[in-house]
Design an enzyme around this catalytic site. Structure first.
Site, mmCIF file in Angstrom:
data_model
loop_
_atom_site.group_PDB
_atom_site.id
_atom_site.type_symbol
_atom_site.label_atom_id
_atom_site.label_comp_id
_atom_site.label_asym_id
_atom_site.label_seq_id
_atom_site.Cartn_x
_atom_site.Cartn_y
_atom_site.Cartn_z
ATOM 1 N N LYS A 190 3.080 9.374 8.690
ATOM 2 C CA LYS A 190 2.743 8.840 10.020
ATOM 3 C C LYS A 190 3.574 9.431 11.181
ATOM 4 O O LYS A 190 3.278 10.528 11.612
ATOM 5 C CB LYS A 190 2.784 7.316 9.960
ATOM 6 C CG LYS A 190 1.745 6.805 8.937
ATOM 7 C CD LYS A 190 1.329 5.372 9.056
ATOM 8 C CE LYS A 190 0.082 5.125 8.225
ATOM 9 N NZ LYS A 190 0.286 4.474 6.936
ATOM 10 N N ASP A 220 9.293 3.130 0.533
ATOM 11 C CA ASP A 220 8.144 3.772 1.149
ATOM 12 C C ASP A 220 8.199 3.461 2.642
ATOM 13 O O ASP A 220 7.796 2.398 3.091
ATOM 14 C CB ASP A 220 6.843 3.263 0.521
ATOM 15 C CG ASP A 220 5.616 3.946 1.123
ATOM 16 O OD1 ASP A 220 5.786 4.740 2.083
ATOM 17 O OD2 ASP A 220 4.498 3.683 0.650
ATOM 18 N N TYR A 233 0.850 -1.192 0.000
ATOM 19 C CA TYR A 233 0.000 0.000 0.000
ATOM 20 C C TYR A 233 0.881 1.236 0.000
ATOM 21 O O TYR A 233 1.763 1.376 0.856
ATOM 22 C CB TYR A 233 -0.908 0.002 1.233
ATOM 23 C CG TYR A 233 -1.863 1.185 1.264
ATOM 24 C CD1 TYR A 233 -2.903 1.282 0.352
ATOM 25 C CD2 TYR A 233 -1.712 2.199 2.213
ATOM 26 C CE1 TYR A 233 -3.776 2.371 0.372
ATOM 27 C CE2 TYR A 233 -2.576 3.285 2.249
ATOM 28 C CZ TYR A 233 -3.611 3.363 1.323
ATOM 29 O OH TYR A 233 -4.478 4.431 1.349
HETATM 30 C C1 PLP Z 1 -0.276 4.868 5.502
HETATM 31 C C2 PLP Z 1 0.611 4.606 4.333
HETATM 32 C C3 PLP Z 1 0.622 5.434 3.193
HETATM 33 C C4 PLP Z 1 -0.374 6.548 3.002
HETATM 34 O O1 PLP Z 1 -0.209 7.551 3.923
HETATM 35 P P1 PLP Z 1 -1.463 8.545 4.190
HETATM 36 O O2 PLP Z 1 -0.903 9.581 5.110
HETATM 37 O O3 PLP Z 1 -2.541 7.709 4.796
HETATM 38 O O4 PLP Z 1 -1.858 9.098 2.863
HETATM 39 C C5 PLP Z 1 1.574 5.210 2.223
HETATM 40 N N1 PLP Z 1 2.457 4.198 2.328
HETATM 41 C C6 PLP Z 1 2.474 3.376 3.392
HETATM 42 C C7 PLP Z 1 3.492 2.311 3.479
HETATM 43 C C8 PLP Z 1 1.524 3.536 4.417
HETATM 44 O O5 PLP Z 1 1.511 2.687 5.453
#
Ligand code: PLP
Length: 420
Positions: free
Chosen positions: A259, A231, A138
């Site tokens: 986050k 990421d 994701y």
């Molecule tokens: C939560 C998440 C995102 C998206 O971040 P948002 O602030 O919710 O848009 C992208 N990549 C990873 C790995 C995530 O866990």
């Protein structure tokens, strides 16, 4: 109103009664009234030890004193200016000092914006169009990354409203699969701008890279003029002082954060090598902008949080992770259960199946119904974990040994109830 009433009311005004899909679970989610340290409280008078922690950000627990203080001071002098501030330099320097790959950084508002912008930057830098992601990974909810598995071919979109013209540029392969990677690169290397990867897959539970897989990604991208993006929206400032790239000793070209970086306030960021980052507007031709970019509240949250996250912080926090995982492992052994406990540092999950799991297909073979029963049983006993087999649990430094020991017992009893 209690949670059930609030949910019924909410459904009239918010699609599905929530502002993000994972929050809606059957029959209704609890509505939170407040948080305090390792605990959150609902509108029904219950209190839970929180292992969701806002899906990762609250690494210091809820309502941390120094955050309350620093944010209060910032609010008093303004919440947004639309001009640069000195604090942005301060947080940039802090991230650069800790993170092996980062020489320059751009602050945005969410992880979604961070990956969207980093991917555009990779395209701009390489002059190529296609991207590679891993099945089940994701990277936020923009068009290019909401793509299902396509067994080495172009993916199908995971959502209505994504044009095929977009999704045909996203290729996806199974995680930890060297053969699939080699075949894909052989075929498409001249078209691939970037491989984007969660160093630990935190959006299908908590799945670690097999020995050497990240190094393999590093080598194969370098050899083929492809940029490697880590990421680290989950793993950033979670796995270690220098994030996953330090933990696994593999340095990508670009990284995305979110986050934890905002200390509980909305944020995202992407950074990397200076020669690549220089391509971002206004110094270069890859456009990126935002009204709230570098927002002083989020930046203050970030500075205050990173100030707390020194090297010894991680020793203590990871010790808590080891302790809880140790207790769960003992339970699984005592009760001879066919479960797969995974996790590292302050992350963990239990896959409701036995055997080794390498990728998304493996995770999908878990017993989702049993997991849901486990989730509900924990909830009844005052432990809140994310309501899905495909999410990851987190520990904060506000979790006390007593919290963890109690949770270990509650999980043990839940196992006994579920598998009786
Ligand atoms: C939560 C998440 C995102 C998206 O971040 P948002 O602030 O919710 O848009 C992208 N990549 C990873 C790995 C995530 O866990």
């Amino acid at each position: 109103m209690n949670s059930e009433e609030l949910f019924n009311e909410s459904k009239k005004y918010l699609p599905g009664g929530v502002d993000s899909p994972i929050r809606a679970y059957y029959p209704y989610p609890f509505f939170t009234s407040k948080g305090e340290g390792s605990k959150i409280f609902d509108e029904d008078g219950n209190v839970y030890t929180d292992y969701c922690l806002g899906y990762g950000p609250a690494i210091l627990g809820h309502g941390h004193e120094t955050i309350i203080k620093s944010i209060g001071e910032q609010i008093a002098i303004g919440t947004t200016y639309g001009t640069p501030t000195e604090k942005e330099i301060e947080l940039a320097k802090m991230v650069i000092e800790r993170t092996p790959c980062v020489e320059m950084i751009r602050f945005v508002n969410s992880g979604t914006e961070a990956t969207m912008s980093a991917i555009r930057l990779a395209r701009g830098f390489t002059g190529k169009n296609k991207i590679v992601k891993f099945e089940g990974a994701y990277h936020g909810c923009h068009d290019y990354v909401l793509i299902k598995s396509g067994s080495g071919g172009a993916g199908r979109p995971d959502s209505l409203g994504i044009p095929e013209d977009t999704s045909k540029n996203t290729l996806s392969i199974p995680f930890n699969n060297e053969e699939a990677l080699n075949i894909l690169i052989d075929k498409h290397k001249d078209e691939i701008a970037t491989i984007i990867v969660e160093p630990v897959m935190g959006n299908i539970g908590c799945l670690e890279p097999k020995n050497g897989f990240l190094k393999l990604l590093r080598n194969i991208t370098k050899e083929n003029d492809i940029l490697l993006i880590f990421d680290e929206v989950i793993t950033g400032f979670r796995l270690s002082y220098g994030s996953a790239q330090e933990y696994f000793n593999v340095v990508p070209d670009l990284v995305t954060f979110g986050k934890i970086l905002g200390g509980g306030f909305p944020i995202g960021a992407f950074g990397g090598r200076k020669d690549i980052m220089d391509l971002i507007a206004p110094s270069g031709g890859v456009y990126q902008a935002g009204t709230f970019n570098g927002n002083p509240i989020s930046i203050t949250g970030g500075i205050t949080t990173l100030n707390e996250l020194n090297k010894s912080f991680y020793t203590t926090l990871n010790g808590k992770g080891d302790f809880l995982r140790g207790q769960i492992a003992n339970s699984i052994e005592d009760l001879s259960l066919d479960l797969n406990l995974v996790g590292l540092t302050s992350m963990f999950q239990i896959y409701f199946r036995g055997g080794e799991i390498l990728d998304y297909e493996g995770v999908k073979k878990s017993d989702i119904e049993k997991f849901y029963l486990y989730f509900k049983t924990l909830l009844k006993k005052g432990v809140f974990i994310p309501p899905s087999q495909f999410e990851c649990c987190f520990i904060s430094n506000a979790h006390t040994n007593e919290d963890l020991e109690k949770t270990g017992n509650i999980i043990h009893n839940a196992f006994k109830e579920i598998f009786k």
